[in-house]
Design an enzyme around this catalytic site. Structure first.
Site, PDB file in Angstrom:
ATOM      1  N   SER A 108      71.809  55.870  23.644  1.00 61.14           N
ATOM      2  CA  SER A 108      71.903  54.821  22.643  1.00 61.14           C
ATOM      3  C   SER A 108      72.223  55.534  21.280  1.00 61.14           C
ATOM      4  O   SER A 108      72.901  54.742  20.516  1.00 61.14           O
ATOM      5  CB  SER A 108      70.330  54.122  22.799  1.00 61.14           C
ATOM      6  OG  SER A 108      70.198  53.844  23.886  1.00 61.14           O
ATOM      7  N   ASP A 131      61.178  59.980  28.106  1.00 60.32           N
ATOM      8  CA  ASP A 131      61.603  61.251  28.635  1.00 60.32           C
ATOM      9  C   ASP A 131      61.059  62.494  27.788  1.00 60.32           C
ATOM     10  O   ASP A 131      61.097  63.572  28.014  1.00 60.32           O
ATOM     11  CB  ASP A 131      63.010  61.339  28.961  1.00 60.32           C
ATOM     12  CG  ASP A 131      63.496  60.327  29.918  1.00 60.32           C
ATOM     13  OD1 ASP A 131      62.699  60.178  30.857  1.00 60.32           O
ATOM     14  OD2 ASP A 131      64.941  60.034  30.049  1.00 60.32           O
ATOM     15  N   MET A 173      59.534  60.831  36.648  1.00 61.99           N
ATOM     16  CA  MET A 173      60.830  60.543  35.708  1.00 61.99           C
ATOM     17  C   MET A 173      60.915  61.699  34.596  1.00 61.99           C
ATOM     18  O   MET A 173      60.224  62.513  34.691  1.00 61.99           O
ATOM     19  CB  MET A 173      60.780  59.117  35.135  1.00 61.99           C
ATOM     20  CG  MET A 173      61.269  58.119  36.100  1.00 61.99           C
ATOM     21  SD  MET A 173      61.630  56.481  35.226  1.00 61.99           S
ATOM     22  CE  MET A 173      62.226  55.407  36.504  1.00 61.99           C
ATOM     23  N   ARG A 249      53.128  65.030  52.078  1.00 60.01           N
ATOM     24  CA  ARG A 249      53.442  63.633  51.914  1.00 60.01           C
ATOM     25  C   ARG A 249      54.227  63.575  50.686  1.00 60.01           C
ATOM     26  O   ARG A 249      54.170  64.499  49.795  1.00 60.01           O
ATOM     27  CB  ARG A 249      52.340  62.888  51.725  1.00 60.01           C
ATOM     28  CG  ARG A 249      51.499  62.499  53.191  1.00 60.01           C
ATOM     29  CD  ARG A 249      52.288  61.625  53.992  1.00 60.01           C
ATOM     30  NE  ARG A 249      51.697  61.369  55.352  1.00 60.01           N
ATOM     31  CZ  ARG A 249      51.645  61.894  56.336  1.00 60.01           C
ATOM     32  NH1 ARG A 249      52.131  63.451  56.616  1.00 60.01           N
ATOM     33  NH2 ARG A 249      50.892  61.653  57.421  1.00 60.01           N
TER      34      ARG A 249
HETATM   35  O1  F6P Z   1      65.647  57.708  30.475  1.00 58.33           O
HETATM   36  C1  F6P Z   1      64.742  56.853  30.807  1.00 58.33           C
HETATM   37  C2  F6P Z   1      64.718  56.851  32.377  1.00 58.33           C
HETATM   38  O2  F6P Z   1      63.593  56.114  32.899  1.00 58.33           O
HETATM   39  C3  F6P Z   1      64.825  58.298  33.157  1.00 58.33           C
HETATM   40  O3  F6P Z   1      63.516  58.899  33.182  1.00 58.33           O
HETATM   41  C4  F6P Z   1      65.158  57.764  34.277  1.00 58.33           C
HETATM   42  O4  F6P Z   1      66.036  58.857  34.938  1.00 58.33           O
HETATM   43  C5  F6P Z   1      66.197  56.698  33.962  1.00 58.33           C
HETATM   44  O5  F6P Z   1      65.902  56.165  32.883  1.00 58.33           O
HETATM   45  C6  F6P Z   1      66.122  55.479  35.145  1.00 58.33           C
HETATM   46  O6  F6P Z   1      66.950  54.609  34.673  1.00 58.33           O
HETATM   47  P1  F6P Z   1      67.359  53.104  35.266  1.00 58.33           P
HETATM   48  O7  F6P Z   1      66.137  52.220  35.089  1.00 58.33           O
HETATM   49  O8  F6P Z   1      68.410  52.762  35.089  1.00 58.33           O
HETATM   50  O9  F6P Z   1      66.762  53.542  36.920  1.00 58.33           O
END
Ligand code: F6P
Length: 325
Positions: A108, A131, A173, A249
């Site tokens: 962005s 992130d 994430m 798991r």
């Molecule tokens: O950048 C934020 C984020 O949540 C990342 O951690 C992740 O890889 C990505 O966006 C997931 O994106 P989407 O919502 O398009 O699956």
């Protein structure tokens, strides 16, 4: 420099808890300082398609505690084209918007940087991403809430991991950055974190298994950063083949990490940075992200903010290892 009277605000990219608090802060602070405000819906797509509404202080009532973004968010394909950006600029002019506040992550702010250069539009960025990977700011809006969400989830996973004496690979994430994985591993008392920043080093799985799981422990949690090539599934499969004595798991936390009411820290951060964006406009700042460093508001030029080399603190890696002996 043309006088700025009206400020447009949008959220873009992956949403993050605290984006609403940031929209509220930008709106209220701008109005308090004599500007008018317009909300732009669906990220840059809303500029291209002219989905824009005037905002009052009431437009942002009861927002501070709400997750997601009332402005909606998108990763705009149209804005990646010159044609799309020209349309966005024409709509901005038609709407009388003189400056933009963009709340989002790397992609962005990259978009804002290009747009600002092409059309000489004053753009201010706010770091909105779970992130925490934007350079020049200690924290991004949403990161703290997501860390807490991961911690709550892993605390629960630990209960069942213990009962069944299993190794759990929990995938979190973070895109290409290991901030969420490393810090949540410390917060959860996990045995290890497998993060992208360390992939070039030794095999992190071998290192973890090599230590052996302490006899007094009957379960083990490894937090793994998402990665198309070697996420949690990859490591779990390897353990199944290479160390069949372990019961393994996988739990992929997924998008629940992006939802929920923002933490107090994120609400305060969003409020400070949102107000900081308006101060920056008054201060004639252009094309900077408002960040926080050592608890002080800082202006970070877009070109620096989007650098891809914000590094995790290696001291945290040592702390995690020491805690896991
Ligand atoms: O950048 C934020 C984020 O949540 C990342 O951690 C992740 O890889 C990505 O966006 C997931 O994106 P989407 O919502 O398009 O699956």
């Amino acid at each position: 420099m043309a006088e700025i009277k009206c400020i447009g605000v949008l959220t873009s990219g992956g949403d993050s808890p605290g984006m609403n608090a940031a929209i509220r802060a930008v709106t209220r602070s701008a109005i308090a300082k004599g500007f008018s405000v317009k909300g732009i819906y669906r990220g840059y797509d809303g500029l291209i398609n002219r989905e824009i509404k005037p905002f009052t202080t009431e437009s942002v009532s009861n927002l501070i505690s709400r997750g997601g973004t009332i402005l909606r968010s998108a990763r705009s394909k149209g804005f990646m084209t010159e044609e799309g950006r020209k349309q966005a600029y024409d709509n901005m002019v038609a709407e009388g918007i003189d400056a933009l506040v963009v709340i989002g992550g790397n992609g962005s702010l990259t978009g804002a940087r290009i747009f600002a250069k092409e059309f000489d539009v004053p753009c201010i960025g706010l770091p909105g991403t779970i992130d925490n990977d934007l350079y020049g700011t200690d924290f991004t809006i949403g990161y703290d809430t997501t860390l807490n969400t991961i911690m709550d989830c892993v605390d629960k996973i630990k209960d069942t991991a213990n009962s069944h004496e299993r190794i759990f690979f929990v995938e979190v994430m973070g895109r290409d950055a290991g901030f969420l994985a490393l810090n949540s591993a410390i917060a959860c008392g996990a045995e290890a974190a497998i993060i992208p920043e360390e992939l070039i080093n030794e095999d992190q799985l071998k290192e973890f298994i090599g230590h052996g799981i302490r006899k007094s422990k009957n379960s083990s949690i490894v937090i793994v950063s998402e990665s198309p090539k070697c996420g949690a599934m990859y490591y779990a499969e390897r353990v199944k083949h290479e160390y069949p004595e372990y019961d393994v798991r996988v739990s992929i936390l997924g998008h629940l990490q992006r939802g929920g009411s923002p933490s107090a820290r994120d609400r305060i951060l969003a409020s400070r940075l949102g107000a900081g964006a308006i101060d920056a406009i008054l201060d004639d700042q252009r094309n900077v992200m408002i960040g926080i460093r050592n608890n002080e508001i800082v202006y970070v030029p877009f070109k620096d903010a989007i650098r891809s080399d914000k590094s995790v603190d290696s001291r945290l890696i040592s702390v995690l290892k020491e805690m896991a002996i």
